[in-house]
Design an enzyme around this catalytic site. Sequence first.
Site, PDB file in Angstrom:
ATOM      1  N   LYS A 183       0.890  -1.086   0.026  1.00 54.26           N
ATOM      2  CA  LYS A 183      -0.030   0.012   0.096  1.00 54.26           C
ATOM      3  C   LYS A 183       0.955   1.166   0.127  1.00 54.26           C
ATOM      4  O   LYS A 183       1.376   1.912   0.865  1.00 54.26           O
ATOM      5  CB  LYS A 183      -0.904   0.053   1.187  1.00 54.26           C
ATOM      6  CG  LYS A 183      -1.626   1.211   1.478  1.00 54.26           C
ATOM      7  CD  LYS A 183      -2.378   1.823   0.399  1.00 54.26           C
ATOM      8  CE  LYS A 183      -3.195   2.940   0.930  1.00 54.26           C
ATOM      9  NZ  LYS A 183      -2.636   4.210   0.963  1.00 54.26           N
ATOM     10  N   GLU A 259       9.743   1.610  10.732  1.00 53.60           N
ATOM     11  CA  GLU A 259      10.792   2.810  10.450  1.00 53.60           C
ATOM     12  C   GLU A 259      10.202   3.873  10.582  1.00 53.60           C
ATOM     13  O   GLU A 259       9.467   4.378   9.723  1.00 53.60           O
ATOM     14  CB  GLU A 259      11.653   2.090   9.213  1.00 53.60           C
ATOM     15  CG  GLU A 259      12.992   3.241   9.015  1.00 53.60           C
ATOM     16  CD  GLU A 259      12.905   4.309   8.835  1.00 53.60           C
ATOM     17  OE1 GLU A 259      12.950   5.261   9.373  1.00 53.60           O
ATOM     18  OE2 GLU A 259      12.739   4.548   7.251  1.00 53.60           O
ATOM     19  N   CYS A 293      13.751  10.983   6.606  1.00 51.59           N
ATOM     20  CA  CYS A 293      13.751  10.604   8.069  1.00 51.59           C
ATOM     21  C   CYS A 293      15.079  10.698   8.594  1.00 51.59           C
ATOM     22  O   CYS A 293      15.366  10.990   9.790  1.00 51.59           O
ATOM     23  CB  CYS A 293      12.772   9.304   8.406  1.00 51.59           C
ATOM     24  SG  CYS A 293      13.699   7.898   7.444  1.00 51.59           S
ATOM     25  N   GLU A 392       9.925  16.643  14.179  1.00 55.82           N
ATOM     26  CA  GLU A 392      10.568  16.369  13.203  1.00 55.82           C
ATOM     27  C   GLU A 392       9.730  17.370  12.031  1.00 55.82           C
ATOM     28  O   GLU A 392       8.460  17.249  11.780  1.00 55.82           O
ATOM     29  CB  GLU A 392      10.357  15.062  12.563  1.00 55.82           C
ATOM     30  CG  GLU A 392      10.514  14.486  11.374  1.00 55.82           C
ATOM     31  CD  GLU A 392      10.687  12.941  11.015  1.00 55.82           C
ATOM     32  OE1 GLU A 392      11.354  12.472  10.605  1.00 55.82           O
ATOM     33  OE2 GLU A 392       9.432  12.448  11.219  1.00 55.82           O
TER      34      GLU A 392
END
Length: 489
Positions: A183, A259, A293, A392
């Site tokens: 997906k 992750e 990331c 972040e």
Amino acid sequence: MTLRPTDSSALLIDGKLIPGSGGTFEVINPATEEVLGRAADATASDMDAAIAAARRAFDDTTWFRDHAFRTRCLRQLRDVLQSHIEELRDITIAEVGAPAFLTSGPQLEGPVADLGYFADLAESYSWEQDLGIAEPMGIKTRRRVLKEAVGVVGAITPWNFPHQINFAKIGPALAAGNTVVLKPAPDTPWCAALVGHLIAEETDLPAGVVNIVTSSDHSLGAQLSTDPRVDLVSFTGSTATGKAVMAAASESLKKIFLELGGKSAFIVLDDADLAGACGVAAFTVSTHAGQGCAITTRLLVPRDKYDEAVEATARTLGGLHAGDPAKPGTICGPLISARQRARVEDYLRLAREEGGTIVVGGGRPADRDRGFFVEPTLIAGLDNTARVAREEIFGPVLVIIPHDGDEDAISIANDSPYGLSGSVWGTDPARVKRVVDGVRTGTLSVNGGVWYSADAPFGGYKQSGIGREMGVAGFEEYLETKLVAEPAQ
């Protein structure tokens, strides 16, 4: 066969290219805001069919037992993708907004080649280990440890490096003998759907082994997490969504790989080449508009060299203009969407409210009236307690923070809910080693060393995730361990 955008308007389910039950949805070029075309929009019923197909392919075929066939299929897939690399490159630049230079590495060519590594690993891996004979409770017994596929893997992937992350899941999952339901993110459906088209038309992968379900509906990822027919969920994305995936998967106690996010520190020691290190930090945070990331977004520099470091970093950032990703030499392309640009701009406003100074950047490029661009930005005057230093942002935004020596730098680096990546710059090997040993993070670059490689495990500590991707460790995430004990004479 030549790939065309219309080739991406289909789902791959049970070996067939079919339309989405929900019709189609628009695919936007983030550099121009133009509609590139449309992608198949799957519904829950399509996802249900994909899971059922993957379950049948695992339960009713010899796929997971036939190591040699899997190896051949993976190499065939790599070769097919490489034969269409220029068409895939064009789509990746247009759909992802990826700077062209990155498609020669981690945005396309690298991940495609990495499929060969996992084929080689499946071929050479020790699937059975003899533990020898023991006499538990006085019964002479021979023991064997078998490594077997987990089963059906649900892979949920983000938009920032779609090929790298898609293949980092598909490659080892297939090599281990699993079947897959992928997906991809709604922002970048074509990168996955075009791969599905090639799988269906140009490979010998059996029906149901790989299923690709594009959709504008984020809840289809949750469907993978909760469905008991799925044995493992492999997710890459935000920490907040990762927590939701983990909670949903707990209902059936399925295995998970996560992750997640990062706020990684770029540590410059007082014996390092300050200008050189700061220039690398500036280049890194600008690459692909900071949408990674593992990108280092906190620059920690010696306090007595802080002003000099700010000046050196600003000098490099000021020369890295946000621009057309298709143009050679572009480092900083667009953000993926208007939504993501608004998020980054909210953080820039917050930085000012927190008392920070925008040294360079901080707005939209003056020469760009279309596209989701933000200038590479340096924020000074804040410490590690500021929200822009802790959360972040996922944009080309670097926060520069002073430290008072090696131990303080370690402390600041570790003062984060994340632990994904990082960098250390210095000339004294003993001091560098002390910092490397002290920083709690899954990946560290020393003086510019490159950690991305098919054989190198990647993942994080703390809220940056669970498990490892790539390398033998990433391959073994997709395996179960079975002990067989038999009477021995």
